[in-house]
Design a protein around this motif. Structure first.
Motif: not given
Length: 479
Positions: A221-229, A259-278
């Motif tokens: 939750x703390x880091x979900x906040x960082x999309x909008x803090x 901000x809602x639009x960019x939060x969704x895009x970053x969450x999906x395409x950063x991890x989905x393109x390179x891998x969450x663990x990366x």
């Protein structure tokens, strides 16, 4: 001359007191206010949110982000109403002051001030990380970067608010270009399996979707906040807006939509393109994601790295503005030392800019720990959210006839949802980082002790936020 109430003492000051504490009015329309709202937050798209992957995995961070997006959206509607009805530089402090009294107002202002004074220090560490990743200036330590950020950008704010806000909008536009280029580059690399490449542990509820179980969702939750803090900082510009009763709601709601639009895009395409663990533990996740997904050192990674600095700079630059206005308002009303609110020839509160800046630089240079600083800032933020939403509900019940140029859709139900989620977020900070929670709690106790033993006996009756409250009390007594 002083005036005493049951809990506080007010002192009358001469007209020269407020003349020495004036901001430049009419400097911002709704477009600049919307740009300011995006600028406050946009660094959160470039770095910081990804630490939530290490806490909750992609699914855990997704759930956390949806919950926090709901909280912020509901809260923004509530703040749009409050800012249009009570357009003062104190913003959250002013709202809570009217609804919850001097102690509630001071506690809210202190929480906001902790958030805004600490957040630039966290962002400075990310700027240092991006610069080190580029190998610029041959730096092996980032403290000169932190110092440069504070000196240069505080200097621009000292020059004038109108110029600073226009520059903020320009820098933010550049940062948005970097995010758009990043998404375009990552779309062909997207693979849903990469979202779930973190191995589950043995925690309760752990599976491929939430690899660290239910506790991981809470920690994320703390880091979900960082999309909008910090989007809630837009009302701090009320006394410098052209028409705050109309422009505040338009500006803050527009910013939240972007901000809602960019939060969704970053969450999906950063991890989905390179891998969450990366990218889970990276200080510069977007360039790392591009290099991992595309292989080698593609030009687009350097482009996003260089231009991405604009996003970090935009948030750093704009939050410096926010902390100075919150400190200015609390100081002008006597809650904090009054000398901190004096403004110069260009109508900028120079000490309110410099003093927190010096503290922030020292914190960044000493800790060099962006995650710790994020958690301190988030703790202060979530406490302020609880108090501001409570203020909205109290004013709706107690002052139903208050002139509200904008009214929150759903009324107290909407802000009630934000209140419940904010309380949940406060609790989550203890699970994520007990050290950060303890530091923030200690800062609160010090501030409250100062209020109780000194400042509540030296408040300024003619400060705008206090006048709003005095008028409300007088009307209540007459009725």
């Amino acid at each position: 001359m002083s005036r005493k109430t049951s809990r506080v003492d007010y002192q009358q000051v001469g007209k020269e007191y407020l003349e020495q504490r004036q901001l430049r009015r009419g400097a911002a329309g709704w477009v600049l206010l919307a740009g300011l709202g995006v600028a406050y937050v946009i660094s959160g798209d470039f770095a910081g949110w990804n630490f939530g992957l290490a806490e909750g995995g992609w699914g855990g961070l997704l759930i956390a982000t949806v919950l926090m997006a709901t909280m912020y959206t509901c809260m923004v509607f509530g703040l749009a109403e409050l800012a249009s009805a009570i357009p003062v530089a104190g913003a959250g402090y002013g709202f809570a002051r009217r609804a919850l009294g001097p102690l509630g107002g001071f506690a809210t202002g202190t929480a906001i001030l902790i958030e805004y004074a600490i957040a630039p220090a966290a962002i400075a560490t990310f700027i240092g990380g991006y610069i080190e990743a580029l190998g610029l200036f041959g730096l092996t330590s980032s403290w000169p970067v932190y110092l440069g950020c504070y000196v240069i950008f505080i200097g621009i704010h000292l020059y004038g608010v109108g110029e600073a806000l226009r520059l903020t909008l320009a820098i933010t536009a550049i940062a948005v270009v970097a995010l758009v280029v990043f998404v375009i580059a990552m779309i062909p690399q997207f693979d849903a399996d990469k979202l779930f490449d973190i191995v589950p542990n043995n925690a309760a509820g752990a599976n491929e979707f939430i690899p660290f179980g239910y506790a991981g969702v809470l920690a994320a939750l703390v880091y979900g906040i960082w999309f909008f803090l910090a989007v809630e900082g837009v009302p701090l510009a009320a006394e410098e807006a052209r028409d705050p009763r109309r422009d505040m709601p338009r500006g803050i709601i527009t910013a939240m939509g972007i901000l809602l639009v960019f939060a969704a895009l970053m969450l999906v395409f950063t991890a989905g393109g390179a891998g969450s663990s990366v990218v889970a533990d990276s200080d510069n996740p977007l360039p790392l994601a591009l290099r991992t997904a595309l292989g080698g050192d593609p030009w687009v990674a350097d482009f996003v790295n260089y231009v991405g600095l604009a996003g970090l700079v935009a948030s750093f630059f704009s939050i410096v503005y926010a902390y100075s206005r919150q400190l200015f308002a609390l100081s002008r009303a006597g809650y904090l030392p009054r000398f901190l609110s004096v403004t110069g020839k260009r109508k900028t509160p120079y000490l309110a800019l410099v003093v927190p800046g010096a503290i922030g630089f020292l914190l960044a240079a000493i800790t060099q720990d962006g995650a710790l600083l994020i958690n301190i800032a988030v703790f202060g933020a979530t406490v302020s959210y609880v108090l501001m939403m409570l203020a909205h509900i109290v004013l709706r019940v107690r002052e139903p006839n208050l002139d509200r140029p904008y009214r929150t859709p759903g009324g107290v139900v909407t802000t009630g949802v934000a209140l419940v989620l904010a309380v949940t977020a406060v609790i989550a900070t203890f699970f994520v980082d007990e050290k950060a929670a303890a530091i923030t709690a200690a800062l609160f106790l010090i501030a409250l002790a100062y209020f109780w033993f000194y400042s509540r006996h030296h408040l300024v009756a003619s400060a705008p936020e206090e006048e709003f409250a005095a008028i409300s009390q007088a009307e209540s007594e007459l009725s």
